[in-house]
Write a protein that holds these residues in place. Sequence first.
Motif, mmCIF file in Angstrom:
data_model
loop_
_atom_site.group_PDB
_atom_site.id
_atom_site.type_symbol
_atom_site.label_atom_id
_atom_site.label_comp_id
_atom_site.label_asym_id
_atom_site.label_seq_id
_atom_site.Cartn_x
_atom_site.Cartn_y
_atom_site.Cartn_z
ATOM 1 N N ARG A 78 0.835 -1.204 0.000
ATOM 2 C CA ARG A 78 0.000 0.000 0.000
ATOM 3 C C ARG A 78 0.868 1.251 0.000
ATOM 4 O O ARG A 78 1.861 1.326 0.713
ATOM 5 C CB ARG A 78 -0.914 0.025 1.230
ATOM 6 C CG ARG A 78 -1.941 -1.076 1.248
ATOM 7 C CD ARG A 78 -2.787 -1.003 2.490
ATOM 8 N NE ARG A 78 -3.857 -1.979 2.472
ATOM 9 C CZ ARG A 78 -4.709 -2.182 3.464
ATOM 10 N NH1 ARG A 78 -4.622 -1.456 4.569
ATOM 11 N NH2 ARG A 78 -5.652 -3.097 3.371
ATOM 12 N N HIS A 79 0.424 2.244 -0.789
ATOM 13 C CA HIS A 79 1.096 3.541 -0.867
ATOM 14 C C HIS A 79 0.064 4.627 -0.551
ATOM 15 O O HIS A 79 -0.979 4.698 -1.202
ATOM 16 C CB HIS A 79 1.681 3.762 -2.261
ATOM 17 C CG HIS A 79 2.729 2.766 -2.634
ATOM 18 N ND1 HIS A 79 4.064 3.007 -2.479
ATOM 19 C CD2 HIS A 79 2.628 1.498 -3.130
ATOM 20 C CE1 HIS A 79 4.752 1.953 -2.873
ATOM 21 N NE2 HIS A 79 3.896 1.021 -3.270
ATOM 22 N N TYR A 80 0.373 5.443 0.449
ATOM 23 C CA TYR A 80 -0.522 6.513 0.874
ATOM 24 C C TYR A 80 0.097 7.872 0.542
ATOM 25 O O TYR A 80 1.310 8.062 0.684
ATOM 26 C CB TYR A 80 -0.752 6.476 2.392
ATOM 27 C CG TYR A 80 -1.471 5.264 2.893
ATOM 28 C CD1 TYR A 80 -2.851 5.277 3.072
ATOM 29 C CD2 TYR A 80 -0.777 4.103 3.232
ATOM 30 C CE1 TYR A 80 -3.518 4.163 3.559
ATOM 31 C CE2 TYR A 80 -1.439 2.983 3.712
ATOM 32 C CZ TYR A 80 -2.804 3.025 3.870
ATOM 33 O OH TYR A 80 -3.457 1.924 4.340
ATOM 34 N N SER A 81 -0.748 8.805 0.134
ATOM 35 C CA SER A 81 -0.349 10.200 -0.030
ATOM 36 C C SER A 81 -1.403 11.052 0.676
ATOM 37 O O SER A 81 -2.592 10.949 0.368
ATOM 38 C CB SER A 81 -0.266 10.563 -1.508
ATOM 39 O OG SER A 81 0.130 11.899 -1.666
ATOM 40 N N THR A 82 -0.967 11.888 1.616
ATOM 41 C CA THR A 82 -1.911 12.591 2.493
ATOM 42 C C THR A 82 -1.533 14.066 2.623
ATOM 43 O O THR A 82 -0.363 14.402 2.775
ATOM 44 C CB THR A 82 -1.902 11.950 3.901
ATOM 45 O OG1 THR A 82 -2.140 10.548 3.782
ATOM 46 C CG2 THR A 82 -2.966 12.563 4.782
ATOM 47 N N GLN A 83 -2.557 14.904 2.566
ATOM 48 C CA GLN A 83 -2.402 16.322 2.908
ATOM 49 C C GLN A 83 -3.318 16.609 4.085
ATOM 50 O O GLN A 83 -4.512 16.322 4.029
ATOM 51 C CB GLN A 83 -2.770 17.229 1.737
ATOM 52 C CG GLN A 83 -2.658 18.706 2.102
ATOM 53 C CD GLN A 83 -3.157 19.637 1.012
ATOM 54 O OE1 GLN A 83 -3.719 19.194 0.022
ATOM 55 N NE2 GLN A 83 -2.949 20.929 1.212
ATOM 56 N N LYS A 84 -2.751 17.188 5.150
ATOM 57 C CA LYS A 84 -3.532 17.551 6.329
ATOM 58 C C LYS A 84 -3.461 19.064 6.516
ATOM 59 O O LYS A 84 -2.370 19.636 6.558
ATOM 60 C CB LYS A 84 -2.998 16.865 7.588
ATOM 61 C CG LYS A 84 -3.197 15.373 7.606
ATOM 62 C CD LYS A 84 -2.690 14.771 8.889
ATOM 63 C CE LYS A 84 -2.864 13.254 8.885
ATOM 64 N NZ LYS A 84 -2.323 12.639 10.110
ATOM 65 N N THR A 85 -4.628 19.680 6.616
ATOM 66 C CA THR A 85 -4.726 21.116 6.866
ATOM 67 C C THR A 85 -5.474 21.305 8.181
ATOM 68 O O THR A 85 -6.592 20.819 8.322
ATOM 69 C CB THR A 85 -5.481 21.822 5.727
ATOM 70 O OG1 THR A 85 -4.870 21.482 4.484
ATOM 71 C CG2 THR A 85 -5.445 23.324 5.909
#
Length: 197
Positions: A56-63
């Motif tokens: 699994r590959h995750y890409s995340t942006q948290k604001t």
Amino acid sequence: GSGSVIVGDRYLDNKLGLIVAGTYQNTFNGSEELTYTLGSSINDYGIPYLETQQDRHYSTQKTRGGVSAKADYIFDVGQEVNCSLLYVGQQIDETRHSLQINVDGTRGSADLNYLDRSAMRTQNIMNLQLEGDHHVLPQLELKWAGNYSDAVQDRPDEAEISILPNYDVNGQLQPFQGLQHIRRVWRKNDDKQLMGK
């Protein structure tokens, strides 16, 4: 990036006090996860083998952001009203690409399952409180408070698509892939509360 600020002072001959604090954070990150499960029997010989592998590959942006503010007003000695506000919010945008390999224990046999998911989640919490403290008579004091709070979580569109390899009648892998499923989910909950004392 991230940042924060605090501003405060007293005004109108120190009758009015005001302080405001705010913060903001915006981060990006990626992660990988590789897991295995083992089977324990090939042709009833009890030989362990690799049964599934998940990559699994995750890409995340948290604001994230928040504001806290408080104001008080002193009318006279023993006559005061104050108001406070708190707001915090967060938004997470995430994509996940995963490959699951299923093996049945025989040489050269494996099923590949590709799964892609995108999701956005927002969470907001707000609290507003108004309070008063009044000395009506030398031996009589009146204290009151009102509070309103609201918490919202919204997952407006979570999409998932799963793709399988395609085989012909002779068991040969085809150059095109087959669709296993498409899933779309919408979720939202809102909790409001009003109190007084």
